[in-house]
Design an enzyme around this catalytic site. Structure first.
Site, PDB file in Angstrom:
ATOM      1  N   GLY A 186       0.724  -4.889   0.963  1.00  0.00           N
ATOM      2  CA  GLY A 186      -0.489  -4.975   0.151  1.00  0.00           C
ATOM      3  C   GLY A 186      -0.258  -5.643  -1.195  1.00  0.00           C
ATOM      4  CB  ALA A 209      -0.878  -0.012   1.241  1.00  0.00           C
ATOM      5  CD  GLU A 224      -2.225  -7.448   3.041  1.00  0.00           C
ATOM      6  OE1 GLU A 224      -1.683  -6.335   3.033  1.00  0.00           O
ATOM      7  OE2 GLU A 224      -3.167  -7.724   3.796  1.00  0.00           O
ATOM      8  CD  GLU A 237       1.576  -5.348   5.664  1.00  0.00           C
ATOM      9  OE1 GLU A 237       2.484  -6.178   5.844  1.00  0.00           O
ATOM     10  OE2 GLU A 237       0.782  -5.409   4.707  1.00  0.00           O
TER      11      GLU A 237
HETATM   12  N1  CO8 Z   1       4.572   3.340  -0.817  1.00  0.00           N
HETATM   13  C1  CO8 Z   1       4.940   4.527  -1.364  1.00  0.00           C
HETATM   14  N2  CO8 Z   1       6.061   4.698  -2.070  1.00  0.00           N
HETATM   15  C2  CO8 Z   1       6.860   3.639  -2.245  1.00  0.00           C
HETATM   16  C3  CO8 Z   1       6.547   2.369  -1.703  1.00  0.00           C
HETATM   17  C4  CO8 Z   1       5.345   2.245  -0.966  1.00  0.00           C
HETATM   18  N3  CO8 Z   1       4.932   1.092  -0.456  1.00  0.00           N
HETATM   19  N4  CO8 Z   1       7.540   1.523  -2.026  1.00  0.00           N
HETATM   20  C5  CO8 Z   1       8.434   2.224  -2.743  1.00  0.00           C
HETATM   21  N5  CO8 Z   1       8.020   3.495  -2.882  1.00  0.00           N
HETATM   22  C6  CO8 Z   1       8.716   4.589  -3.580  1.00  0.00           C
HETATM   23  C7  CO8 Z   1       9.907   5.071  -2.794  1.00  0.00           C
HETATM   24  O1  CO8 Z   1       9.520   5.982  -1.791  1.00  0.00           O
HETATM   25  C8  CO8 Z   1      10.724   5.722  -3.886  1.00  0.00           C
HETATM   26  O2  CO8 Z   1      10.170   6.979  -4.171  1.00  0.00           O
HETATM   27  P1  CO8 Z   1      11.146   8.252  -4.405  1.00  0.00           P
HETATM   28  O3  CO8 Z   1      11.949   7.896  -5.637  1.00  0.00           O
HETATM   29  O4  CO8 Z   1      10.187   9.384  -4.613  1.00  0.00           O
HETATM   30  O5  CO8 Z   1      11.998   8.368  -3.186  1.00  0.00           O
HETATM   31  C9  CO8 Z   1      10.445   4.827  -5.106  1.00  0.00           C
HETATM   32  O6  CO8 Z   1       9.254   4.104  -4.791  1.00  0.00           O
HETATM   33  C10 CO8 Z   1      11.554   3.833  -5.349  1.00  0.00           C
HETATM   34  O7  CO8 Z   1      11.788   3.140  -4.150  1.00  0.00           O
HETATM   35  P2  CO8 Z   1      13.243   3.012  -3.475  1.00  0.00           P
HETATM   36  O8  CO8 Z   1      14.121   4.161  -3.873  1.00  0.00           O
HETATM   37  O9  CO8 Z   1      13.054   2.776  -2.017  1.00  0.00           O
HETATM   38  O10 CO8 Z   1      13.780   1.690  -4.219  1.00  0.00           O
HETATM   39  P3  CO8 Z   1      14.790   0.617  -3.626  1.00  0.00           P
HETATM   40  O11 CO8 Z   1      15.102  -0.303  -4.769  1.00  0.00           O
HETATM   41  O12 CO8 Z   1      15.902   1.250  -2.912  1.00  0.00           O
HETATM   42  O13 CO8 Z   1      13.922  -0.196  -2.546  1.00  0.00           O
HETATM   43  C11 CO8 Z   1      11.963  -1.347  -1.692  1.00  0.00           C
HETATM   44  C12 CO8 Z   1      12.804  -0.932  -2.935  1.00  0.00           C
HETATM   45  C13 CO8 Z   1      12.770  -2.346  -0.865  1.00  0.00           C
HETATM   46  C14 CO8 Z   1      10.704  -1.996  -2.218  1.00  0.00           C
HETATM   47  C15 CO8 Z   1      11.660  -0.096  -0.841  1.00  0.00           C
HETATM   48  O14 CO8 Z   1      11.122   0.902  -1.685  1.00  0.00           O
HETATM   49  C16 CO8 Z   1      10.689  -0.353   0.258  1.00  0.00           C
HETATM   50  O15 CO8 Z   1      11.044  -0.904   1.292  1.00  0.00           O
HETATM   51  N6  CO8 Z   1       9.390   0.070   0.062  1.00  0.00           N
HETATM   52  C17 CO8 Z   1       8.366  -0.064   1.065  1.00  0.00           C
HETATM   53  C18 CO8 Z   1       7.865  -1.475   1.118  1.00  0.00           C
HETATM   54  C19 CO8 Z   1       6.820  -1.655   2.194  1.00  0.00           C
HETATM   55  O16 CO8 Z   1       7.076  -1.463   3.364  1.00  0.00           O
HETATM   56  N7  CO8 Z   1       5.626  -2.054   1.785  1.00  0.00           N
HETATM   57  C20 CO8 Z   1       4.539  -2.301   2.690  1.00  0.00           C
HETATM   58  C21 CO8 Z   1       3.737  -1.062   2.879  1.00  0.00           C
HETATM   59  S1  CO8 Z   1       2.519  -1.254   4.128  1.00  0.00           S
HETATM   60  C22 CO8 Z   1       1.250  -2.095   3.345  1.00  0.00           C
HETATM   61  O17 CO8 Z   1       1.348  -2.531   2.236  1.00  0.00           O
HETATM   62  C23 CO8 Z   1       0.007  -2.241   4.157  1.00  0.00           C
HETATM   63  C24 CO8 Z   1      -1.124  -2.919   3.379  1.00  0.00           C
HETATM   64  C25 CO8 Z   1      -2.391  -2.894   4.189  1.00  0.00           C
HETATM   65  C26 CO8 Z   1      -2.921  -1.506   4.360  1.00  0.00           C
HETATM   66  C27 CO8 Z   1      -4.154  -1.511   5.179  1.00  0.00           C
HETATM   67  C28 CO8 Z   1      -4.898  -0.159   5.152  1.00  0.00           C
HETATM   68  C29 CO8 Z   1      -4.663   0.699   6.366  1.00  0.00           C
END
Ligand code: CO8
Length: 260
Positions: free
Chosen positions: A111, A66, A114, A134
């Protein structure tokens, strides 16, 4: 059909849906979820489409979760609404009368994992990475992950993955039964399409009924499940495709199914 966050392609019997927010590694915000709901509704009502593939645009991510930026300011009520929306959309995918294949081409986190779990069959690229991160963000999986993961891989492994937020690679996901198969990145879409083709060659109503029988049966005791199966078997016997499938066998020819 035009979307801001998705690309929907249709060819013959196949709909391929790309989650397309490359700047955020295809993370799902509410717009993406509403558009996903619209796309699923469209596919449901399109009688030409027999199978759907969901994948991520680009070569880095299926869906990286998400959208965290979107979730930062959420109040408790807003969080509940966002979780309800995600759960509803995932459930619509799960309940779609047509098989849905997840072609997981990279990060499938939170997400995104999921979303993959709401699909019927999961194929992964060797580069795919799975996690439910999460709890590291102070939340829990909110698009059905706490419920689908233990059903898919068992309670102990699901709790370990959820409590640790550990990332696992595609081979480990295969070993624990989270994905059906793993392919080199450049073969993933071809393999997903081959699978779709095999499924589409069968009687569409029967495939949809089989999906329904499996989904419903998994929620109830075995005796009730058997009764669900025989009810649905009876429905199959009322279809034109049942007559066609069996006639084709007897006449030693390929069946021509109409989905009726
Ligand atoms: N949300 C928003 N932006 C994201 C997300 C995300 N989940 N993942 C990546 N991005 C963005 C980064 O912020 C970055 O943006 P910018 O260039 O503007 O800084 C761009 O995508 C590229 O990402 P990275 O530079 O971080 O790329 P890397 O190759 O270094 O890393 C990763 C890739 C490992 C995937 C890293 O981006 C990461 O850890 N992302 C977050 C992953 C995460 O924690 N996902 C779970 C989110 S929580 C969730 O899904 C809850 C679901 C249920 C919700 C229920 C409702 C309340």
């Amino acid at each position: 059909m035009e979307f801001n966050t998705l690309i929907l392609e249709k060819e013959e019997y196949l709909a391929t849906l790309y989650i397309n927010r490359p700047k955020a590694l295809n993370a799902l915000n509410s717009e993406a979820l509403f558009e996903l709901e619209t796309a699923v509704r469209d596919i449901r009502s399109d009688s030409n489409i027999k199978v759907m593939i969901i994948t991520g645009a680009g070569d880095k991510a299926f869906v990286a979760g998400a959208d965290i930026t979107f979730m930062v300011p959420l109040t408790s009520d807003e969080g509940r609404f966002f979780s309800d929306l995600g759960e509803r959309v995932m459930r619509q995918i799960e309940l779609l009368e047509k098989p849905v294949i997840a072609a997981i081409n990279g990060f499938a986190l939170g997400g995104g994992c999921e979303l993959a779990m709401a699909c019927d069959i999961r194929l992964a690229s060797e580069t795919a990475v799975f996690a439910l991160p999460e709890v590291g963000l102070g939340i829990i999986p909110g698009f059905g992950g706490t419920q689908r993961l233990p059903r898919l891989i068992g309670e102990g492994r699901a709790k370990e993955l959820t409590f640790t937020a550990n990332k696992i690679n595609a081979q480990e996901a295969f070993r624990i039964g989270l994905v059906n198969n793993v392919y080199p990145p450049d073969q993933l879409m071809d393999e997903a399409k081959n699978l779709a083709k095999k499924i589409a060659a069968n009687a569409p109503l029967a495939v949809g009924y089989a999906k329904h029988a499996i989904n419903k049966g998994l929620q109830v005791d075995i005796d009730t499940a058997m009764s669900i199966e025989s009810d649905i078997f009876g429905l199959c016997c009322a279809t034109i495709d049942k007559i066609e499938g069996m006639s084709a066998f007897v006449e030693k020819r390929k069946p021509k199914f109409e989905g009726k």
